[in-house]
Design an enzyme around this catalytic site. Structure first.
Site, PDB file in Angstrom:
ATOM      1  N   SER A  46     -13.454  -9.343  -2.460  1.00  0.00           N
ATOM      2  CA  SER A  46     -12.085  -9.025  -2.048  1.00  0.00           C
ATOM      3  C   SER A  46     -11.987  -7.570  -1.626  1.00  0.00           C
ATOM      4  O   SER A  46     -12.371  -6.670  -2.375  1.00  0.00           O
ATOM      5  CB  SER A  46     -11.101  -9.305  -3.188  1.00  0.00           C
ATOM      6  OG  SER A  46      -9.804  -8.859  -2.845  1.00  0.00           O
ATOM      7  N   LYS A 101       7.271 -15.786  -0.741  1.00  0.00           N
ATOM      8  CA  LYS A 101       6.213 -14.868  -1.163  1.00  0.00           C
ATOM      9  C   LYS A 101       5.840 -13.876  -0.065  1.00  0.00           C
ATOM     10  O   LYS A 101       5.420 -12.755  -0.348  1.00  0.00           O
ATOM     11  CB  LYS A 101       4.975 -15.656  -1.598  1.00  0.00           C
ATOM     12  CG  LYS A 101       3.922 -14.832  -2.311  1.00  0.00           C
ATOM     13  CD  LYS A 101       2.814 -15.714  -2.865  1.00  0.00           C
ATOM     14  CE  LYS A 101       1.911 -14.958  -3.819  1.00  0.00           C
ATOM     15  NZ  LYS A 101       1.176 -13.862  -3.187  1.00  0.00           N
ATOM     16  N   SER A 144     -13.279  -8.461   4.792  1.00  0.00           N
ATOM     17  CA  SER A 144     -11.990  -7.985   5.306  1.00  0.00           C
ATOM     18  C   SER A 144     -11.969  -6.478   5.529  1.00  0.00           C
ATOM     19  O   SER A 144     -11.055  -5.774   5.089  1.00  0.00           O
ATOM     20  CB  SER A 144     -10.856  -8.397   4.354  1.00  0.00           C
ATOM     21  OG  SER A 144     -10.850  -9.781   4.137  1.00  0.00           O
ATOM     22  N   ARG A 197       0.835  -1.207   0.000  1.00  0.00           N
ATOM     23  CA  ARG A 197       0.000   0.000   0.000  1.00  0.00           C
ATOM     24  C   ARG A 197       0.871   1.259   0.000  1.00  0.00           C
ATOM     25  O   ARG A 197       0.612   2.207  -0.742  1.00  0.00           O
ATOM     26  CB  ARG A 197      -0.930  -0.016   1.222  1.00  0.00           C
ATOM     27  CG  ARG A 197      -2.097  -0.976   1.084  1.00  0.00           C
ATOM     28  CD  ARG A 197      -2.745  -1.297   2.420  1.00  0.00           C
ATOM     29  NE  ARG A 197      -3.993  -2.052   2.253  1.00  0.00           N
ATOM     30  CZ  ARG A 197      -4.043  -3.354   1.998  1.00  0.00           C
ATOM     31  NH1 ARG A 197      -2.934  -4.046   1.866  1.00  0.00           N
ATOM     32  NH2 ARG A 197      -5.222  -3.960   1.862  1.00  0.00           N
ATOM     33  N   GLN A 214      -9.285  -6.093  -1.513  1.00  0.00           N
ATOM     34  CA  GLN A 214      -8.217  -5.498  -2.334  1.00  0.00           C
ATOM     35  C   GLN A 214      -8.786  -4.710  -3.505  1.00  0.00           C
ATOM     36  O   GLN A 214      -8.181  -3.729  -3.943  1.00  0.00           O
ATOM     37  CB  GLN A 214      -7.262  -6.587  -2.822  1.00  0.00           C
ATOM     38  CG  GLN A 214      -6.422  -7.183  -1.706  1.00  0.00           C
ATOM     39  CD  GLN A 214      -5.473  -8.244  -2.190  1.00  0.00           C
ATOM     40  OE1 GLN A 214      -5.370  -8.516  -3.392  1.00  0.00           O
ATOM     41  NE2 GLN A 214      -4.756  -8.876  -1.274  1.00  0.00           N
ATOM     42  N   ASP A 257      -6.582 -14.640   6.127  1.00  0.00           N
ATOM     43  CA  ASP A 257      -5.253 -15.242   6.032  1.00  0.00           C
ATOM     44  C   ASP A 257      -4.843 -15.996   7.292  1.00  0.00           C
ATOM     45  O   ASP A 257      -3.827 -16.688   7.295  1.00  0.00           O
ATOM     46  CB  ASP A 257      -4.208 -14.166   5.711  1.00  0.00           C
ATOM     47  CG  ASP A 257      -4.264 -13.719   4.258  1.00  0.00           C
ATOM     48  OD1 ASP A 257      -4.861 -14.433   3.441  1.00  0.00           O
ATOM     49  OD2 ASP A 257      -3.723 -12.641   3.946  1.00  0.00           O
ATOM     50  N   LYS A 273      -7.645 -17.715  -3.812  1.00  0.00           N
ATOM     51  CA  LYS A 273      -6.291 -17.321  -3.423  1.00  0.00           C
ATOM     52  C   LYS A 273      -5.275 -18.034  -4.318  1.00  0.00           C
ATOM     53  O   LYS A 273      -5.597 -18.493  -5.408  1.00  0.00           O
ATOM     54  CB  LYS A 273      -6.058 -17.645  -1.944  1.00  0.00           C
ATOM     55  CG  LYS A 273      -6.922 -16.836  -0.985  1.00  0.00           C
ATOM     56  CD  LYS A 273      -6.477 -15.387  -0.899  1.00  0.00           C
ATOM     57  CE  LYS A 273      -7.206 -14.653   0.211  1.00  0.00           C
ATOM     58  NZ  LYS A 273      -6.731 -13.268   0.378  1.00  0.00           N
TER      59      LYS A 273
END
Length: 436
Positions: A168, A417, A196, A26, A170, A316, A343
């Site tokens: 999502s 990752k 989320s 971000r 995101q 997560d 995912k």
């Protein structure tokens, strides 16, 4: 490649946790939108963040201004965009795909944003539709609704938009971060059950640090003023999701005198996965901050007989808790798992497969996973776990060595990752790790 991991009898060590990749990614996007000459400090060194830095270098040349120390990395805008599309391969980095789609939509130039085979199976239509509604020039290169994407950056006017927030967070964060550079700002109304939400709050928190005027105006609406970002020095805290694997290891340890010290965590963090401290308290792990960024974990005897939890705000953590509860034969019912299907792998299916290897039969129904302690058949041998090109499968299954003495993890390199030093940190904690 595979690793055989043998656990120590107890735990008593200090771990310096990696920086948060969620905050790093971000901050990188916002810093670029602010045309900042300074990279955020303490950036994550994981694959996902390195992918983001590399992608941004396609539109920003890395140079050093005279008034800054020569050792300090900086971004300055590239002189002009290329006519041919810049090809950007983000591999399996889902966050990078979502955030860069929005970023490139408002950045001068032409871009072809692509990724791994799995990335091309992960839907992005909701975000693309929203950006197109705002005037973005985006085309699907292969299959409607999925990457790769051909993006021609342009100035966007902004305004009011309705977006499905149930898939999502995101998608929402990607739109919010470009809000300050839109001519009319952005009023984003979220439909459906918001997934989320803490990650949306995290995005707003980073935006505020760079001078954005963006706030919730209704329970389902965020308004972003058309006020450009202001460059600033920004320091990134450590990752609460990475901490969860150490909570799991301690919860599975038979020694009630065992302790762990975790460095870099922030009390009152906006990270949704900071909920790990509260969830694991119900499984016998106590958290105490000894200073502003240091946590000491200890064991206690009081635990719940059963764990029911809705992970819609911290998906997560699901794999960590499924592994821990399963190994402890602790019945559970976990909800809010819709995003796990899209995912790095279908995490619900993968968990069902891998947990059977230790005699734990999970029941998957819609977006839920449950487990009851019925008699199971299990050959008591060293479990061999597959990771499905998913870092969180490896990270959540490795601590099971504390319960079973040893485990084998196939393709252990996937941890880069999000937590590149995980295996080294396990070694420091007394785990014996051998390549098989």
């Amino acid at each position: 490649m595979s690793y055989r991991i043998e656990a120590p009898k107890t735990l008593d060590t200090t771990i310096i946790l990696p920086a948060s990749k969620s905050i790093s990614n971000r901050a990188l996007i916002i810093s670029a939108l602010a045309k900042s000459s300074l990279l955020p400090e303490n950036l994550s060194d994981c694959d996902d963040t390195e992918v983001m830095v590399k992608a941004l270098k396609s539109t920003f040349d890395t140079t050093v201004r005279q008034e800054l120390p020569a050792s300090e990395p900086v971004f300055t805008p590239a002189s002009q965009a290329k006519e041919e599309p810049t090809v950007i391969d983000i591999g399996a980095a889902g966050t990078a795909m979502r955030f860069l789609t929005a970023y490139f939509a408002v950045s001068p130039g032409s871009y072809l944003l692509t990724g791994s085979k799995r990335m091309k199976q992960r839907p992005i239509g909701i975000l693309v539709d929203a950006l197109r509604y705002l005037g973005a020039d985006i085309e699907y290169e292969e299959r409607e609704g999925y990457p790769p994407l051909r993006i021609r950056g342009r100035r966007l006017s902004g305004g009011h938009i309705d977006v499905d927030a149930g898939i999502s967070s995101q998608f929402i964060s990607a739109l919010l971060m470009i809000g300050p550079v839109l001519d009319k700002g952005l009023e984003l109304h979220m439909t459906g059950e918001i997934a989320s939400r803490p990650y949306i709050d995290l995005t707003l928190n980073v935006m505020h640090s760079y001078g954005a005027q963006a706030d919730w105006t209704e329970v389902d609406t965020v308004s972003v003023k058309p006020k450009p970002y202001t460059p600033c020095h920004y320091f990134i805290e450590s990752d609460w999701t990475s901490a969860s694997y150490w909570y799991e290891a301690l919860a599975l340890c038979d020694d009630y005198e065992a302790t762990l010290t975790l460095k870099g965590l922030k009390d009152g963090s906006r990270q949704g996965d900071s909920m790990a401290r509260y969830i694991f308290s119900m499984m016998g792990v106590k958290t105490a901050f000894t200073d502003a960024t240091t946590v000491k974990l200890t064991r206690h005897l009081r635990t719940l007989p059963r764990l029911d939890y809705d992970f819609k705000n911290s998906p997560d953590l699901t794999q960590t808790l499924v592994a821990a509860c399963g190994a402890l034969q602790m019945p559970f019912n976990f909800k809010g798992l819709a995003s796990l299907r899209i995912k790095e792998t279908d995490r619900i299916k993968a968990l069902c497969t891998e947990m059977r290897k230790i005699g734990v039969n999970l029941v998957a129904k819609d977006n839920e996973l449950s487990y009851s302690t019925q008699p199971q058949e299990w050959q008591e041998t060293t479990p061999v776990f597959d990771t499905y090109d998913d870092h969180r499968m490896a990270l959540s299954l490795a601590p099971l060595a504390m319960k079973y003495g040893s485990v084998i993890i196939n393709n252990p390199e996937v941890v880069t990752k999000s937590y590149p030093d995980f295996w080294n940190d396990l070694g420091k904690a007394g785990f014996n790790i051998e390549e098989t």
